[in-house]
Every structure is written in C-alpha cells, then in structure tokens.
Design an enzyme around this catalytic site. Structure first.
Site, PDB file in Angstrom:
ATOM      1  N   LYS A  13       0.817  -1.218   0.000  1.00 38.85           N
ATOM      2  CA  LYS A  13       0.000   0.000   0.000  1.00 38.85           C
ATOM      3  C   LYS A  13       0.852   1.270   0.000  1.00 38.85           C
ATOM      4  O   LYS A  13       0.565   2.219  -0.726  1.00 38.85           O
ATOM      5  CB  LYS A  13      -0.908  -0.056   1.232  1.00 38.85           C
ATOM      6  CG  LYS A  13      -1.876   1.059   1.410  1.00 38.85           C
ATOM      7  CD  LYS A  13      -2.930   0.660   2.455  1.00 38.85           C
ATOM      8  CE  LYS A  13      -2.332   0.233   3.778  1.00 38.85           C
ATOM      9  NZ  LYS A  13      -1.967   1.347   4.649  1.00 38.85           N
ATOM     10  N   ARG A 123      12.036 -11.415   4.178  1.00 44.37           N
ATOM     11  CA  ARG A 123      12.811 -10.172   4.076  1.00 44.37           C
ATOM     12  C   ARG A 123      14.012 -10.210   5.027  1.00 44.37           C
ATOM     13  O   ARG A 123      13.897 -10.627   6.177  1.00 44.37           O
ATOM     14  CB  ARG A 123      11.907  -8.986   4.420  1.00 44.37           C
ATOM     15  CG  ARG A 123      12.477  -7.633   4.034  1.00 44.37           C
ATOM     16  CD  ARG A 123      11.537  -6.524   4.466  1.00 44.37           C
ATOM     17  NE  ARG A 123      10.291  -6.528   3.718  1.00 44.37           N
ATOM     18  CZ  ARG A 123       9.181  -5.935   4.129  1.00 44.37           C
ATOM     19  NH1 ARG A 123       9.141  -5.327   5.283  1.00 44.37           N
ATOM     20  NH2 ARG A 123       8.099  -5.973   3.395  1.00 44.37           N
ATOM     21  N   ARG A 156      14.164  -8.531  10.877  1.00 44.23           N
ATOM     22  CA  ARG A 156      13.595  -7.626  11.871  1.00 44.23           C
ATOM     23  C   ARG A 156      12.420  -8.306  12.573  1.00 44.23           C
ATOM     24  O   ARG A 156      11.755  -9.165  11.997  1.00 44.23           O
ATOM     25  CB  ARG A 156      13.134  -6.332  11.215  1.00 44.23           C
ATOM     26  CG  ARG A 156      14.258  -5.523  10.598  1.00 44.23           C
ATOM     27  CD  ARG A 156      13.751  -4.277   9.918  1.00 44.23           C
ATOM     28  NE  ARG A 156      12.732  -4.575   8.908  1.00 44.23           N
ATOM     29  CZ  ARG A 156      12.255  -3.690   8.051  1.00 44.23           C
ATOM     30  NH1 ARG A 156      12.691  -2.452   8.061  1.00 44.23           N
ATOM     31  NH2 ARG A 156      11.339  -4.040   7.158  1.00 44.23           N
ATOM     32  N   ARG A 167      -0.249  -9.112  13.168  1.00 43.33           N
ATOM     33  CA  ARG A 167      -0.642  -7.858  12.518  1.00 43.33           C
ATOM     34  C   ARG A 167      -1.776  -8.084  11.520  1.00 43.33           C
ATOM     35  O   ARG A 167      -2.690  -7.267  11.402  1.00 43.33           O
ATOM     36  CB  ARG A 167       0.561  -7.235  11.809  1.00 43.33           C
ATOM     37  CG  ARG A 167       1.620  -6.684  12.777  1.00 43.33           C
ATOM     38  CD  ARG A 167       2.833  -6.174  12.043  1.00 43.33           C
ATOM     39  NE  ARG A 167       2.528  -4.967  11.289  1.00 43.33           N
ATOM     40  CZ  ARG A 167       3.294  -4.492  10.306  1.00 43.33           C
ATOM     41  NH1 ARG A 167       4.395  -5.126   9.960  1.00 43.33           N
ATOM     42  NH2 ARG A 167       2.961  -3.390   9.681  1.00 43.33           N
TER      43      ARG A 167
END
Length: 209
Positions: A13, A123, A156, A167
């Site tokens: 987004k 990631r 992370r 989330r």
C-alpha cells in the site's frame, strides 16, 4: 481527489501511495508521519499525543482525528490527498464523515495472507547499511552476508512470521470492516495486488479513472 488507501500490512500500500502521489500531485498523509509532524511543530493535538506516547499508551481516536483535521486543512491538500493508515476502524471512519470530509474513493489493495507472510518473513536487512534482500526473490550472493558492505543480514522483529500473523489478524478484525462501510457508500474499489509493483500500479491507476 480525496482518496483512502486500504490494505493489509505487506500488501504494498505504501509504495502505491507514493506512486499515486507523484501521478496526481497530491500529498500522501500517513498517521505515523502526521503524529511525528504534530509532535515536532508542537501543535495542541501534537502535545496531547506526546503525553499519551510518553506514558506508553495508545494515542486515542479523538487526538488522532484532531491531528488529521489539522493536517488536511493545510494548503497542499487543497487539490486532494491520500490517507494511508487512517481510518483504521469504523469509529474513525464515522468521525471523518462527521468532520465533513467528502472522500471521493476508497481503494483496497488485496493480497492473500499466505503471500504476505511469505513476502515479509523472507525479508532480510543488512544491519550495517540497511540494504534489503529477500531469501527467495532477491537473495544475497553469500547467504546471510550483504553484497554491498559484507554486513550481517538480519530478520527484523516486524518481519518474523508470528508478528506478521498477529498484525494480519488485527487488520482483519479492526480495519477490514471498513470495506463494507465504504462499499455501502458506493466509494469502494478493489485492486488485487500482483507480484510486481508495476503490474499493481497499472491496476491502481486504472481504478482511479
């Protein structure tokens, strides 16, 4: 154009907001940026937000809404704006309506949860220079080592599978009901996110016409 962008964390987004901002020459307004700016400029609402943040509490809706109201009253919003990260809940959307803000379009970028989990959990970030990699789509030449500065690549906390899943659960519970809210107003358009930024951009720009 006054636009709201919806989409789960990791749906891309923010990147699409930047693209739309450049294409339409209107500012992107994210909740985090707004609060930081309000803190820096020492506005009444910024000082209220600071008192909650310093005590470790969540900034309540009425303060966030006050910050939004101050921000969209600035000159650069005269021709429109993109709200990214606000509203997050039905009460916030209702408050936005009660402020008399007439939103033109609500764009929801949809990506399946399993794709987001794979995308985010793969990631890796260099702890020295900050360059980002992905274990599958953009791996480093030597596993765990940055191509640029040979720093160690780390995952992370935000990208750990359990954090991502939490989330997403919060998004589905608190924010996803906004789709029905804005659909009932005839303002919702849905774009199914693609594998590449460019492919998603084409669909997003088509939806804005």
């Amino acid at each position: 154009m006054k636009l709201i962008l919806l989409g789960a964390p990791g749906a891309g987004k923010g990147t699409q907001a930047e693209i739309i901002s450049k294409e339409l020459n209107i500012p992107t307004i994210s909740t985090g940026d707004m609060i930081r700016e309000a803190l820096k400029s020492g506005t009444e609402m910024g000082l209220k937000a600071k008192s909650y943040m310093e005590s470790g509490a969540l900034v309540p809706d009425e303060v966030v809404i006050g910050i939004v109201k101050d921000r969209i009253a600035l000159d650069d919003c005269k021709n429109g704006f993109i709200l990214d990260g606000f509203p997050r809940t039905i009460p916030q959307a209702e408050a936005l309506d009660s402020m008399g803000v007439d939103i033109d379009l609500v764009l929801d970028i949809e990506v399946k949860d399993e794709v987001i989990v794979k995308r985010m959990s793969g990631r890796r970030v260099c702890e020295k220079c900050g360059k980002t990699y992905h274990t599958e789509s953009k791996p480093s030449k030597i596993e765990g080592v940055c191509d640029v500065c040979t720093g160690a690549l780390i995952q992370r906390k935000d990208d750990q599978i359990e954090t991502v899943k939490t989330r997403l659960e919060t998004y589905h519970k608190e924010t996803e009901p906004l789709k029905d809210y804005y659909d009932a107003q005839g303002k919702l358009k849905i774009v199914v996110g693609k594998d590449t930024i460019e492919a998603t951009k084409e669909l997003v720009m088509a939806a804005l016409k």
